[in-house]
Design a protein around this motif. Structure first.
Motif, short mmCIF file in Angstrom:
data_model
loop_
_atom_site.label_atom_id
_atom_site.label_comp_id
_atom_site.label_asym_id
_atom_site.label_seq_id
_atom_site.Cartn_x
_atom_site.Cartn_y
_atom_site.Cartn_z
N GLY A 58 3.08 -1.85 4.58
CA GLY A 58 2.44 -0.55 4.76
C GLY A 58 3.43 0.57 4.45
O GLY A 58 4.21 0.97 5.32
N CYS A 59 3.39 1.06 3.22
CA CYS A 59 4.28 2.14 2.77
C CYS A 59 3.44 3.36 2.43
O CYS A 59 3.73 4.09 1.48
N ASP A 60 2.38 3.57 3.20
CA ASP A 60 1.34 4.54 2.85
C ASP A 60 1.45 5.86 3.61
O ASP A 60 0.48 6.62 3.68
N PHE B 69 -3.41 2.95 -9.48
CA PHE B 69 -3.55 4.31 -8.96
C PHE B 69 -5.02 4.61 -8.66
O PHE B 69 -5.92 3.92 -9.14
N GLU B 70 -5.24 5.67 -7.89
CA GLU B 70 -6.58 6.15 -7.55
C GLU B 70 -7.44 5.04 -6.91
O GLU B 70 -8.62 4.88 -7.24
N VAL B 71 -6.81 4.32 -6.00
CA VAL B 71 -7.51 3.30 -5.22
C VAL B 71 -8.23 3.97 -4.05
O VAL B 71 -7.67 4.86 -3.41
N GLU B 72 -9.43 3.55 -3.76
CA GLU B 72 -10.21 4.15 -2.68
C GLU B 72 -10.50 3.12 -1.58
O GLU B 72 -10.56 1.92 -1.84
N ASP B 73 -10.70 3.63 -0.38
CA ASP B 73 -11.20 2.84 0.76
C ASP B 73 -10.33 1.61 1.06
O ASP B 73 -10.86 0.55 1.43
N VAL C 236 1.73 -6.54 -5.68
CA VAL C 236 0.77 -5.60 -6.25
C VAL C 236 0.86 -4.32 -5.44
O VAL C 236 0.87 -4.37 -4.20
N ILE C 237 0.94 -3.16 -6.12
CA ILE C 237 1.01 -1.87 -5.44
C ILE C 237 -0.34 -1.17 -5.57
O ILE C 237 -0.89 -1.07 -6.68
N LEU C 238 -0.86 -0.67 -4.46
CA LEU C 238 -2.11 0.10 -4.43
C LEU C 238 -1.80 1.51 -3.98
O LEU C 238 -1.18 1.70 -2.94
N GLU C 239 -2.23 2.51 -4.74
CA GLU C 239 -1.95 3.91 -4.44
C GLU C 239 -3.22 4.74 -4.52
O GLU C 239 -3.97 4.65 -5.49
N ILE D 194 0.86 -1.18 0.00
CA ILE D 194 0.00 0.00 0.00
C ILE D 194 0.89 1.23 0.00
O ILE D 194 1.65 1.46 0.95
N GLY D 195 0.81 2.01 -1.08
CA GLY D 195 1.61 3.23 -1.20
C GLY D 195 2.62 3.16 -2.32
O GLY D 195 3.43 2.23 -2.38
#
Length: 393
Positions: A156-158, A121-125, A29-32, A8-9
């Motif tokens: 957790g890289c958020d 990119f533009e991942v929510e919630d 997988v990266i979520l941003e 995440i991040g």
């Protein structure tokens, strides 16, 4: 969705972790939460330690860094109207490099996309679940659809305001924090740098720093109150204050003026959350720690976390057990606290504290005089500034 490591991040920490894992044959997988344009354009710190440059070079994402980065072999400490150079390379054999954090991010995103690694990119919630089990997951919304990412490990890289640290049980998390009674007013100006190396100035009116982003873009900072309104700082007022704090005994200031492109006020704090791991959730970078920018440690500390975490994950997936993963938090925190100490020391030595106590000013000047006049004092600053050796367990 299923992967080995959910990240995440998409800042330097998350992107570098994914890059190192890919090179080791480990899926991620990266979520941003932000857009690609936002992530690539946001201006952040721009000084890389020798170890950060080395890891980016060794892993194939350092070509543009070596073309466009500005290597520095020393810094100047200025006090009582006189400059004193600390010879970083002469003292340590190492140097630092000016190269914007957003440029590191661009290089890592390009590398990620080049090999087709998942980067959303533009991942929510986004929310993490079941971190106390061997089957953690991340739920989120992307393109309007609810999704679940199942993984073995969550990184957790958020950042400081992310969701990962808050997912750790309050009963196990301990927070150490210091909020400083001042802030930095920073500007980016279309002007040549004041010097070919950074100038850290201790003045009775407050701290000032002259740095750069390139040979045509100057980056300057002056100490101010945290509650100040940036609207009260006209361009003329900013330049006048910079000249006053940077001036030598002859009244000359090395600062060169030009159109101010950006300006803003940044509060100062020290923050550490311990431990940096709970179950299958591992924190890295600003999610676990914040340092005042005086020591230029923020991004470099995040990179150091990732090097430790990536090697621990590689050992885990090679069937070498969980010893390095179990030691991750303790290993990373040893470096974190050394960086906190150095950043606190630099901040305390160079800033004017509330009240402008004359005794405090004299002690600070004496400390600076010792650091600049003593081989041992100069070496202590230099070896911390260029980056301490990596600790791997």
């Amino acid at each position: 969705m299923r992967t080995q490591v959910g990240i995440i991040g998409a800042g330097p920490a998350g992107l570098l972790l994914a890059h190192l894992l890919h090179r080791a044959g480990i899926e991620s997988v990266i979520l941003e939460a932000r857009s690609r344009a936002y992530v690539e354009d946001r201006i952040r710190a721009g000084l890389l330690e020798q170890g950060t440059v080395d890891i980016l070079t060794e892993t194939g994402v350092g070509d543009r860094l070596h073309r466009e980065g500005l290597p520095h072999e020393g810094i100047e400490l200025r006090f009582d109207g006189q400059g004193h150079r600390i010879d970083l390379t002469g003292l340590t054999g190492k140097r630092v490099t000016i190269y914007g954090q957003q440029e590191v991010v661009k290089d890592l995103i390009a590398a990620r996309l080049a090999h087709g690694g998942p980067l959303l990119f533009e991942v929510e919630d986004a929310a993490v679940h079941d971190i106390d089990t061997d089957y953690p997951s991340i739920t989120f919304r992307h393109d309007g659809q609810a999704q679940t990412l199942h993984c073995d490990v969550i990184a957790g890289c958020d950042g400081f305001h992310g969701v990962c640290r808050d997912a750790m049980p309050e009963s196990v998390l301990r927070v150490y924090e210091r909020v400083y009674p001042f802030a930095w007013l920073g500007i980016l100006a279309s002007a040549p740098p004041a010097s070919h190396e950074l100038i850290y100035a201790r003045h009775e009116r407050g701290f000032a720093l002259a740095t750069m982003r390139s040979t045509t873009l100057a980056r300057h900072y002056i100490q101010c109150r945290p509650e100040e309104d940036i609207a009260d700082w006209s361009d003329d007022r900013i330049w006048a204050e910079l000249h006053a704090r940077m001036a030598g005994r002859d009244g000359h200031s090395p600062v060169k003026e030009g159109p101010i492109l950006q300006k803003g006020i940044t509060p100062m704090r020290s923050f550490v959350a311990e431990p940096m791991r709970h179950g299958r959730l591992f924190l890295a970078g600003d999610a676990a720690h914040i340092v005042p920018p005086t020591g230029a440690k923020g991004m470099n500390l995040a990179i150091a976390d990732i090097i430790v975490l990536a090697r621990a994950l590689e050992a885990f997936y090679r069937g070498q057990g969980t010893a390095l993963l179990d030691a991750y938090s303790a290993t990373a925190l040893r470096r974190v606290w050394k960086a906190q100490r150095f950043s606190w020391w630099m901040t305390s030595m160079l800033h004017r504290f509330d009240g402008g106590d004359p005794f405090e000013h004299k002690v600070q000047v004496a400390e600076l005089d010792y650091v600049c006049g003593s081989a041992a004092g100069s070496l202590t600053l230099a070896e911390n500034y260029v980056g301490l050796p990596m600790q791997m367990g």
